[in-house]
Write an enzyme that holds these catalytic residues in place. Structure first.
Site, PDB file in Angstrom:
ATOM      1  N   ASP A 135      41.349  46.019  30.096  1.00 53.09           N
ATOM      2  CA  ASP A 135      42.680  46.273  29.548  1.00 53.09           C
ATOM      3  C   ASP A 135      42.718  46.294  28.022  1.00 53.09           C
ATOM      4  O   ASP A 135      43.796  46.165  27.413  1.00 53.09           O
ATOM      5  CB  ASP A 135      43.679  45.256  30.104  1.00 53.09           C
ATOM      6  CG  ASP A 135      43.994  45.555  31.566  1.00 53.09           C
ATOM      7  OD1 ASP A 135      44.177  46.741  31.892  1.00 53.09           O
ATOM      8  OD2 ASP A 135      44.040  44.618  32.374  1.00 53.09           O
ATOM      9  N   ASP A 137      45.139  52.038  36.823  1.00 56.35           N
ATOM     10  CA  ASP A 137      45.739  51.563  35.562  1.00 56.35           C
ATOM     11  C   ASP A 137      44.867  51.923  34.354  1.00 56.35           C
ATOM     12  O   ASP A 137      45.356  52.075  33.238  1.00 56.35           O
ATOM     13  CB  ASP A 137      45.928  50.036  35.573  1.00 56.35           C
ATOM     14  CG  ASP A 137      46.363  49.473  36.903  1.00 56.35           C
ATOM     15  OD1 ASP A 137      46.009  50.061  37.945  1.00 56.35           O
ATOM     16  OD2 ASP A 137      47.014  48.420  36.927  1.00 56.35           O
TER      17      ASP A 137
HETATM   18  N1  GLY Z   1      47.761  46.812  34.944  1.00 57.46           N
HETATM   19  C1  GLY Z   1      48.236  45.767  35.775  1.00 57.46           C
HETATM   20  C2  GLY Z   1      49.579  46.033  36.307  1.00 57.46           C
HETATM   21  O1  GLY Z   1      50.113  47.112  36.178  1.00 57.46           O
HETATM   22  O2  GLY Z   1      50.140  45.108  36.898  1.00 57.46           O
END
Ligand code: GLY
Length: 400
Positions: free
Chosen positions: A117, A178
């Site tokens: 992330d 994601d």
């Molecule tokens: N990227 C983690 C979420 O969207 O919860």
């Protein structure tokens, strides 16, 4: 690219399903009021949190304060940069710049960086800072974060592993939808440094996402596993959705927004086609008020909504509108839907009677299967809602 990319079905968009009052007209008074409310919330929370950050999701609509430790910290910094762009007020810039220094220390010390992330974290804090102010420390931090992200690239599978140690058997070889939003950091790093390796990894990862995460019917898996040694694709499943074969709304929204953002960098028009496939699937499954449930398997009934997915999708639809050819027949409907979503969120989904620490956008869901942040505020929902408001009111260059 790719068989699955070609065979994923573009459902006809059922425009009759969209709420009838979503006629594409902008209610400027509503949007101005909503922006003023967002700025008030940011001012209140800037005083409240000081050098801390809001947690990923609220409890009783209030965000607990945390240090710079989560995958979500950049959303708060991104909101400060948006507020600075919207107003020019120096206190937003000063707040964001303090946080940029914290992000610099975080990547330099490899603190809480062992996940993919880094794009969410560093695009909205440090790339934004460098774009808006030219701050060299911010660029150094963003490049350092991109190097950490590149360490997670699995060359045989051609993907960036989402979570955990690369040696962790439970997480080995796992990509998630994601990550589409983490790739712009890699493209930025290639442009900034001239090093091709960042771009090559991002190109490979997005192709794998297009090929394996998108299903033939235009829905998406949340996560997909590869054998990291041979690179063989294994199977898709869910982490935050209702079921392995359902479609987690936020995952679909990450796809709707992430494919066109990557297209900005790599110019592969098939990514735009794929974003249309995902967008039509999403829009065809909205309930009566146009704000999605937390999983697209639900189209009516008492399950929770995910307003954060709606806000992300609105940004994706506006990115598509900005990128598709002028004569693309779906372009007007995407704008209409994006305006409709943002105006519905502004009219009916904002926190009322806010106090210090309150979130902005309520009725979001973080992790329903684990019961975390269910029908609460999520800090990325607040960010994307403000990004969408910004996109509707000015010609905005993404931080992504
Ligand atoms: N990227 C983690 C979420 O969207 O919860």
């Amino acid at each position: 690219m790719t068989q699955a990319l070609n065979s994923a079905r573009l459902e006809a968009l059922d425009v009759e399903r969209l709420p009838p009052h979503w006629d594409g007209s902008i209610d400027s008074v509503l949007l101005q009021r909503a922006t003023a409310q967002a700025l008030l919330s940011i001012d209140r929370n800037l005083r409240h949190f000081g050098d801390d950050f809001p947690a990923p999701s609220s409890s009783g609509l209030q965000y607990p304060a945390i240090g710079n430790i989560e995958w979500t910290n950049g959303f708060w910094t991104g909101m400060l940069w948006l507020a600075y762009e919207l107003t020019g007020a120096p206190h937003y810039r000063a707040g964001a710049e303090r946080q940029v220094r914290s992000f610099h220390a975080r990547q330099a010390g490899r603190q809480h960086t062992n996940h993919h992330d880094l794009g969410f974290l560093y695009s909205l804090s440090c790339v934004a800072s460098h774009r808006l102010t030219g701050d060299p420390l911010a660029a150094e931090a963003a490049l350092g974060a991109a190097r950490l992200l590149l360490e997670r690239y699995l060359p045989h599978a051609g993907i960036i592993q989402a979570w955990g140690e690369l040696s962790d058997p439970a997480q080995q070889g796992r990509m998630i939808i994601d990550c589409n939003l983490n790739l712009p950091l890699l493209y930025w790093a290639s442009e900034h440094s001239g090093e091709a390796a960042f771009r090559a990894a991002a190109d490979s990862h997005i192709e794998a996402a297009a090929r394996h995460i998108v299903r033939p019917d235009g829905s998406t898996f949340h996560t997909f596993f590869f054998d990291p040694a041979s690179g063989r694709p294994l199977q898709g499943n869910t982490h935050q959705g209702f079921a392995d074969d359902s479609c987690w709304s936020r995952g679909q929204a990450w796809g709707i927004s992430g494919f066109p953002l990557v297209y900005r960098y790599n110019g592969n028009a098939r990514l735009l086609q794929l974003a249309k496939v995902l967008a039509n699937y999403f829009l065809n499954r909205l309930p009566a008020d146009g704000i999605c449930y937390w999983d697209l398997v639900f189209t009516s009934g008492g399950e929770e909504r995910d307003s954060s997915a709606a806000a992300i999708a609105a940004c994706g639809l506006l990115e598509l509108e900005a990128t598709l050819a002028d004569d693309d027949p779906l372009r007007p409907a995407y704008r209409r839907a994006a305006i409709g979503i943002v105006q519905e969120l502004s009219a009916s989904y904002l926190v009322r009677d806010a106090a210090p620490g309150s979130g902005l956008l309520q009725h979001a869901v973080y992790h329903k299967p684990q019961g975390i942040g269910v029908d609460e505020c999520c800090i990325w929902g607040d960010y994307f809602y403000l990004e969408a408001l910004t996109r509707l009111q000015r010609n905005w260059r993404p931080y992504w």
